[in-house]
Design a protein around this motif. Structure first.
Motif, mmCIF file in Angstrom:
data_model
loop_
_atom_site.group_PDB
_atom_site.id
_atom_site.type_symbol
_atom_site.label_atom_id
_atom_site.label_comp_id
_atom_site.label_asym_id
_atom_site.label_seq_id
_atom_site.Cartn_x
_atom_site.Cartn_y
_atom_site.Cartn_z
ATOM 1 N N SER A 196 0.836 -1.212 0.000
ATOM 2 C CA SER A 196 0.000 0.000 0.000
ATOM 3 C C SER A 196 0.873 1.265 0.000
ATOM 4 O O SER A 196 0.382 2.346 0.248
ATOM 5 C CB SER A 196 -0.911 0.010 1.229
ATOM 6 O OG SER A 196 -0.115 0.093 2.382
ATOM 7 N N ARG A 197 2.178 1.099 -0.285
ATOM 8 C CA ARG A 197 3.058 2.286 -0.323
ATOM 9 C C ARG A 197 3.842 2.333 -1.627
ATOM 10 O O ARG A 197 4.185 1.277 -2.180
ATOM 11 C CB ARG A 197 4.031 2.269 0.854
ATOM 12 C CG ARG A 197 3.241 2.415 2.142
ATOM 13 C CD ARG A 197 4.001 2.888 3.320
ATOM 14 N NE ARG A 197 2.980 3.187 4.329
ATOM 15 C CZ ARG A 197 3.177 3.220 5.617
ATOM 16 N NH1 ARG A 197 4.371 3.032 6.106
ATOM 17 N NH2 ARG A 197 2.188 3.506 6.435
ATOM 18 N N VAL A 198 4.140 3.542 -2.081
ATOM 19 C CA VAL A 198 5.020 3.709 -3.235
ATOM 20 C C VAL A 198 6.439 3.463 -2.734
ATOM 21 O O VAL A 198 6.870 4.096 -1.776
ATOM 22 C CB VAL A 198 4.925 5.146 -3.795
ATOM 23 C CG1 VAL A 198 5.888 5.342 -4.960
ATOM 24 C CG2 VAL A 198 3.498 5.478 -4.202
ATOM 25 N N HIS A 199 7.139 2.520 -3.357
ATOM 26 C CA HIS A 199 8.534 2.255 -2.982
ATOM 27 C C HIS A 199 9.437 3.031 -3.929
ATOM 28 O O HIS A 199 9.308 2.894 -5.144
ATOM 29 C CB HIS A 199 8.855 0.762 -3.092
ATOM 30 C CG HIS A 199 8.262 -0.054 -1.983
ATOM 31 N ND1 HIS A 199 6.910 -0.167 -1.773
ATOM 32 C CD2 HIS A 199 8.854 -0.792 -1.001
ATOM 33 C CE1 HIS A 199 6.677 -0.933 -0.718
ATOM 34 N NE2 HIS A 199 7.843 -1.325 -0.234
ATOM 35 N N ILE A 200 10.326 3.843 -3.383
ATOM 36 C CA ILE A 200 11.300 4.548 -4.228
ATOM 37 C C ILE A 200 12.675 3.973 -3.928
ATOM 38 O O ILE A 200 13.165 4.078 -2.798
ATOM 39 C CB ILE A 200 11.249 6.067 -3.998
ATOM 40 C CG1 ILE A 200 9.826 6.582 -4.285
ATOM 41 C CG2 ILE A 200 12.256 6.779 -4.917
ATOM 42 C CD1 ILE A 200 9.634 8.054 -4.057
ATOM 43 N N LEU A 201 13.251 3.323 -4.936
ATOM 44 C CA LEU A 201 14.559 2.667 -4.787
ATOM 45 C C LEU A 201 15.617 3.628 -5.322
ATOM 46 O O LEU A 201 15.595 3.984 -6.500
ATOM 47 C CB LEU A 201 14.601 1.372 -5.611
ATOM 48 C CG LEU A 201 13.855 0.131 -5.104
ATOM 49 C CD1 LEU A 201 12.480 0.369 -4.558
ATOM 50 C CD2 LEU A 201 13.800 -0.918 -6.214
ATOM 51 N N VAL A 202 16.500 4.070 -4.442
ATOM 52 C CA VAL A 202 17.484 5.076 -4.842
ATOM 53 C C VAL A 202 18.843 4.425 -5.075
ATOM 54 O O VAL A 202 19.344 3.702 -4.220
ATOM 55 C CB VAL A 202 17.643 6.160 -3.749
ATOM 56 C CG1 VAL A 202 18.436 7.346 -4.273
ATOM 57 C CG2 VAL A 202 16.294 6.615 -3.240
ATOM 58 N N HIS A 203 19.411 4.677 -6.260
ATOM 59 C CA HIS A 203 20.772 4.200 -6.579
ATOM 60 C C HIS A 203 21.637 5.426 -6.844
ATOM 61 O O HIS A 203 21.139 6.544 -6.819
ATOM 62 C CB HIS A 203 20.722 3.272 -7.800
ATOM 63 C CG HIS A 203 19.995 1.996 -7.518
ATOM 64 N ND1 HIS A 203 20.627 0.808 -7.297
ATOM 65 C CD2 HIS A 203 18.665 1.750 -7.387
ATOM 66 C CE1 HIS A 203 19.724 -0.134 -7.047
ATOM 67 N NE2 HIS A 203 18.526 0.422 -7.093
ATOM 68 N N ASP A 204 22.922 5.199 -7.110
ATOM 69 C CA ASP A 204 23.811 6.353 -7.270
ATOM 70 C C ASP A 204 23.335 7.339 -8.325
ATOM 71 O O ASP A 204 23.310 8.532 -8.101
ATOM 72 C CB ASP A 204 25.235 5.881 -7.607
ATOM 73 C CG ASP A 204 25.926 5.402 -6.341
ATOM 74 O OD1 ASP A 204 25.461 5.780 -5.252
ATOM 75 O OD2 ASP A 204 26.897 4.632 -6.450
ATOM 76 N N THR A 205 22.964 6.827 -9.514
ATOM 77 C CA THR A 205 22.586 7.776 -10.571
ATOM 78 C C THR A 205 21.126 7.681 -10.986
ATOM 79 O O THR A 205 20.673 8.442 -11.829
ATOM 80 C CB THR A 205 23.438 7.547 -11.843
ATOM 81 O OG1 THR A 205 23.324 6.170 -12.187
ATOM 82 C CG2 THR A 205 24.882 7.944 -11.632
ATOM 83 N N PHE A 206 20.387 6.722 -10.464
ATOM 84 C CA PHE A 206 18.996 6.592 -10.919
ATOM 85 C C PHE A 206 18.060 6.207 -9.783
ATOM 86 O O PHE A 206 18.496 5.792 -8.711
ATOM 87 C CB PHE A 206 18.892 5.590 -12.077
ATOM 88 C CG PHE A 206 19.256 4.188 -11.723
ATOM 89 C CD1 PHE A 206 18.274 3.269 -11.388
ATOM 90 C CD2 PHE A 206 20.578 3.775 -11.717
ATOM 91 C CE1 PHE A 206 18.605 1.969 -11.051
ATOM 92 C CE2 PHE A 206 20.917 2.468 -11.385
ATOM 93 C CZ PHE A 206 19.921 1.569 -11.056
ATOM 94 N N GLU A 207 16.756 6.385 -10.044
ATOM 95 C CA GLU A 207 15.733 5.991 -9.071
ATOM 96 C C GLU A 207 14.737 5.085 -9.777
ATOM 97 O O GLU A 207 14.476 5.255 -10.964
ATOM 98 C CB GLU A 207 14.932 7.189 -8.556
ATOM 99 C CG GLU A 207 15.735 8.278 -7.909
ATOM 100 C CD GLU A 207 15.954 9.432 -8.858
ATOM 101 O OE1 GLU A 207 15.030 9.768 -9.625
ATOM 102 O OE2 GLU A 207 17.061 9.990 -8.859
ATOM 103 N N ILE A 208 14.165 4.165 -9.010
ATOM 104 C CA ILE A 208 13.070 3.330 -9.520
ATOM 105 C C ILE A 208 11.879 3.570 -8.590
ATOM 106 O O ILE A 208 12.000 3.377 -7.377
ATOM 107 C CB ILE A 208 13.428 1.821 -9.491
ATOM 108 C CG1 ILE A 208 14.754 1.556 -10.223
ATOM 109 C CG2 ILE A 208 12.309 0.991 -10.108
ATOM 110 C CD1 ILE A 208 15.254 0.111 -10.082
#
Ligand SMILES: Cc1cc2nc3c(=O)[nH]c(=O)nc-3n(C[C@H](O)[C@H](O)[C@H](O)COP(=O)(O)OP(=O)(O)OC[C@H]3O[C@@H](n4cnc5c(N)ncnc54)[C@H](O)[C@@H]3O)c2cc1C
Length: 399
Positions: A196-208
């Protein structure tokens, strides 16, 4: 005398901003014609998370997320992930009775609003690109498209961030950031427990960004600078994205074929034209775009459409001078936008700068981030902290 093909309002762009404005106007008896170069239903690269403010505006239009005609997945916050570190940011109080956000497929949402607006009497010319518009001698507008000449008393541009009509009228955008590019796709599969949550996956140069749009569908949107993303996703890149998504969200899925396969998008900039120029109204992304990571673009499209409708009504039916009506629209839009813009900027800054440091979980798990998020979604009880968060959002959004 009724001149054929004459409307009180012509709108260029039938996506969220244009069609929701058309629906609002038509319900008040205003005659509206809308042009869009796309044919609907159509795909739109988007993270597909609608905030609770946006959901309230959809409900005002009689459109209910989660109903049979609009399948949707309830959202009550974000999970920010970097490697093994996770920060939970709810934007809805557990015991709150206010609206939740929703993950909703644009493929379904945008067409539904067009369907409702058509039923309310709006004329849609879809699959029709508008290259330019001209001002008539009487002060109205002439659009030549679909092999016809259509006259309008007023003109609204809702044709997105790269509005060629605005550019042709000399209304240029002020670009704020380095461009990013991305891919949006929908994974089909399942997770052991409901998301029920938006997951934001943070990497060095990009986000998913991963947004559930139904219990079995997960929107997955990747954003990165041009230097680290190509025109198409390599199979190996796709596999590593799928395993990162599985690890962080628990969702096991594969890319849907057909209309949900990866759709490239870019350049994405933060840009601003403003909502009113020399008799022309601008709504949604044509007027201002926010960094997609904050998930407030659709909210702005719906908010600006609601405000533009009020000012157009005052001009068309209460004889308010168009310049006064336009200035009042822009002043109200700007005041509503500050908190949304502030939230988007703070989110971008926090993810890009703080997620590298040990302050990420420390600050993220403090009350501050949660209260800022709740203030942005207008889900905060009156308190000193709530007042301060609201002030912070407005100041950052103003700068
Ligand atoms: C990768 C990405 C992820 C995003 N994620 C989110 C999110 O999770 N949550 C959120 O709230 N927002 C998100 N956004 C932002 C959101 O998609 C936009 O803010 C929103 O779609 C703006 O709606 P709009 O109606 O103003 O413009 P658009 O949706 O861009 O529509 C513009 C319309 O104008 C039409 N058009 C353009 N030129 C012409 C022409 N010359 N003649 C006729 N028609 C024309 C187009 O066909 C289009 O239908 C994201 C955006 C991107 C790019």
């Amino acid at each position: 005398v009724i001149v054929p093909n004459t409307y009180e309002v012509i709108i260029v762009g039938a996506s969220l901003a244009g069609s929701s404005l058309a629906l609002r106007l038509a319900r008040r008896g205003v005659s509206v014609a809308v042009f869009d170069k796309a044919k609907f239903p159509r795909r739109k690269a988007c993270g597909e998370g609608v905030s609770s403010i946006g959901v309230r505006l959809l409900k005002e239009l009689g459109i209910t997320p989660g109903s049979t005609e609009l399948p949707a997945n309830l959202l009550d916050g974000y999970v920010l992930c970097r490697g093994r570190r996770k920060v939970e940011v709810p934007f809805i109080e557990q015991d709150s009775c206010s609206d939740s956000g929703y993950g909703i497929q644009r493929l379904v949402l945008d067409s539904l609003i067009i369907k409702r607006a058509t039923a309310a009497g709006v004329r849609f010319e879809l699959g029709t690109s508008v290259r330019s518009v001209t001002r008539s001698a009487e002060g109205g507008w002439i659009v030549e498209a679909a092999g016809q000449i259509v006259h309008g008393k007023t003109l609204v541009l809702a044709d997105g961030a790269n509005s060629i009509v605005a550019e042709s009228l000399g209304i240029h955008s002020e670009v704020k950031t380095d461009p990013r590019f991305g891919f949006s796709m929908v994974l089909e599969g399942q997770s052991a427990s409901p998301i029920s949550r938006v997951h934001i996956l943070v990497h060095d140069t990009f986000e998913i960004a991963c947004t559930p749009v139904s219990p079995t569908l997960l929107n997955t949107t990747i954003m990165a600078p041009r230097s680290s993303i190509a025109d198409s996703l390599e199979p190996a890149q796709l596999q590593s994205i799928l395993s990162a998504v599985r690890e962080q969200t628990g969702f096991i899925g594969a890319v849907c074929e057909d209309e949900r396969a990866p759709l490239g998008i870019g350049p994405l900039n933060r840009s601003r034209r403003g909502g009113f120029h020399d008799g022309v109204f601008l709504v949604g992304d044509a007027c201002e775009t926010l960094d997609p990571i904050g998930g407030m673009g659709m909210t702005h499209a719906l908010v600006s459409a609601a405000l533009a409708e009020k000012s157009l009504w005052s001009h068309l039916r209460q004889s308010q001078d168009i310049f006064e009506a336009g200035r009042s629209y822009e002043a109200k839009r700007e005041s509503e936008m500050r908190a949304l813009r502030g939230f988007t900027r703070l989110t971008y800054f926090y993810l890009r700068k703080m997620s590298h440091t040990s302050l990420f979980p420390a600050l993220g798990n403090s009350a501050l981030i949660r209260e800022v998020s709740r203030a942005a979604h207008r889900n905060i009880a009156p308190s000193v902290l709530g007042f301060c968060c609201n002030l912070l959002l407005n100041v950052v959004g103003f700068l």
